[in-house]
Design an enzyme around this catalytic site. Sequence first.
Site, PDB file in Angstrom:
ATOM      1  N   TRP A  48       6.516 -43.770 -15.013  1.00  0.00           N
ATOM      2  CA  TRP A  48       7.610 -43.039 -14.372  1.00  0.00           C
ATOM      3  C   TRP A  48       8.540 -44.060 -13.730  1.00  0.00           C
ATOM      4  CZ3 TRP A  48       7.394 -39.559  -9.388  1.00  0.00           C
ATOM      5  CH2 TRP A  48       8.685 -39.047  -9.150  1.00  0.00           C
ATOM      6  N   ARG A  49       9.745 -44.205 -14.289  1.00  0.00           N
ATOM      7  CA  ARG A  49      10.755 -45.080 -13.724  1.00  0.00           C
ATOM      8  C   ARG A  49      11.468 -44.333 -12.602  1.00  0.00           C
ATOM      9  NH1 ARG A  49      13.162 -49.419 -16.422  1.00  0.00           N
ATOM     10  NH2 ARG A  49      14.674 -49.231 -14.712  1.00  0.00           N
ATOM     11  N   ARG A  83      12.453 -49.939 -10.458  1.00  0.00           N
ATOM     12  CA  ARG A  83      13.081 -51.195 -10.874  1.00  0.00           C
ATOM     13  C   ARG A  83      14.371 -51.338 -10.068  1.00  0.00           C
ATOM     14  NH1 ARG A  83      10.276 -53.512 -11.881  1.00  0.00           N
ATOM     15  NH2 ARG A  83       9.442 -52.922 -13.887  1.00  0.00           N
ATOM     16  N   GLU A  87      16.631 -56.618 -10.349  1.00  0.00           N
ATOM     17  CA  GLU A  87      15.859 -56.946 -11.548  1.00  0.00           C
ATOM     18  C   GLU A  87      16.216 -56.027 -12.714  1.00  0.00           C
ATOM     19  OE1 GLU A  87      11.899 -58.150 -11.413  1.00  0.00           O
ATOM     20  OE2 GLU A  87      12.097 -59.267  -9.527  1.00  0.00           O
ATOM     21  N   HIS A 145      11.542 -59.681 -13.771  1.00  0.00           N
ATOM     22  CA  HIS A 145      12.452 -59.379 -14.880  1.00  0.00           C
ATOM     23  C   HIS A 145      13.699 -60.255 -14.808  1.00  0.00           C
ATOM     24  CE1 HIS A 145       9.843 -55.925 -14.465  1.00  0.00           C
ATOM     25  NE2 HIS A 145      10.144 -55.591 -15.702  1.00  0.00           N
ATOM     26  N   LYS A 172       3.104 -59.381 -15.202  1.00  0.00           N
ATOM     27  CA  LYS A 172       4.148 -58.951 -16.140  1.00  0.00           C
ATOM     28  C   LYS A 172       5.392 -59.828 -16.010  1.00  0.00           C
ATOM     29  CE  LYS A 172       7.109 -55.057 -17.451  1.00  0.00           C
ATOM     30  NZ  LYS A 172       7.674 -53.764 -17.032  1.00  0.00           N
ATOM     31  N   ARG A 215       7.470 -57.421 -29.026  1.00  0.00           N
ATOM     32  CA  ARG A 215       6.966 -56.092 -28.694  1.00  0.00           C
ATOM     33  C   ARG A 215       5.844 -55.628 -29.631  1.00  0.00           C
ATOM     34  NH1 ARG A 215       9.949 -53.660 -24.775  1.00  0.00           N
ATOM     35  NH2 ARG A 215      11.982 -54.583 -24.290  1.00  0.00           N
ATOM     36  N   SER A 234      14.240 -47.461 -21.833  1.00  0.00           N
ATOM     37  CA  SER A 234      14.451 -47.909 -20.461  1.00  0.00           C
ATOM     38  C   SER A 234      14.845 -49.376 -20.389  1.00  0.00           C
ATOM     39  CB  SER A 234      13.184 -47.675 -19.628  1.00  0.00           C
ATOM     40  OG  SER A 234      12.125 -48.476 -20.096  1.00  0.00           O
ATOM     41  N   GLN A 238      13.624 -51.795 -26.957  1.00  0.00           N
ATOM     42  CA  GLN A 238      12.446 -50.943 -27.129  1.00  0.00           C
ATOM     43  C   GLN A 238      12.512 -50.227 -28.476  1.00  0.00           C
ATOM     44  OE1 GLN A 238      11.998 -48.231 -23.865  1.00  0.00           O
ATOM     45  NE2 GLN A 238      11.317 -49.813 -22.436  1.00  0.00           N
TER      46      GLN A 238
END
Length: 255
Positions: A48-49, A83, A87, A145, A172, A215, A234, A238
């Site tokens: 969930w962003r 986020r 970033e 990021h 990450k 990816r 997002s 992607q």
Amino acid sequence: MAGSITIKNTVIGKGTPCICVPLTGENLSKLMDEAEKAVAAGPDLVEWRGDFFHKILNPKEVEQAFKELTSLLGSTPLIFTIRTKKEGGSLAISPEEYASVLEEVAAMEALSLMDVEILQLKDSLRQRVVQKIHQAGKYVIGSSHHFEKTPSKEEMTEILAAEDRAGADILKLAVMPQDYLDLARLLDVTGESARGGCAKPIITMSMGDLGCASRFCGEIFGSAVTFASVGNASAPGQLPLKELRELLRVFHKFL
């Protein structure tokens, strides 16, 4: 080899990378519509962003969203992420406000993992946030990021090490390549970190079209999770979940 974490029935850090689908709905109706489509596609994880959610700073609205997500997701682990603008995200928020939201959300039962932008928080604040998330029984994804460049090999190695020192359970790193050498450098760092004594799962990605290969080749280099879209993406680069799943299957077959 990097370690692994098991959450519910999902193993992060062993075998084929887990596929995570982000939810970016700006209100509860759109969020749940995205969640239904994501669940139907069968990802390993859902993120969930929260920075896209217009009422993310309203605790009652956030709690209601978690309740509905819990009912829908079942055994699929949920990652909660804000986020920040710094970033590449959608929410302009001070480090103190950011920490406060994370600490409040940590107490909610629905989620299993929380993304923390480790480098955006000063030492004492970072330590407090990580500790409170752990006390709430949640795992921490320490993230960093870089939407404008790919740092040097030494910088990327140190970023992952800093996340590790901060107490993150999963490390990450996401970067933006300017050429294919940038992609190769990220994969090199990923492989060295995953096979060089790191005891925690690692997630890395090179964004955009140039970084697309990162990816789906995670099983070779050691990245434990990859992000796919079911509808809106997002982040740049992607792939749709169905296509990504097939690429992971083919890669795994020949390993």
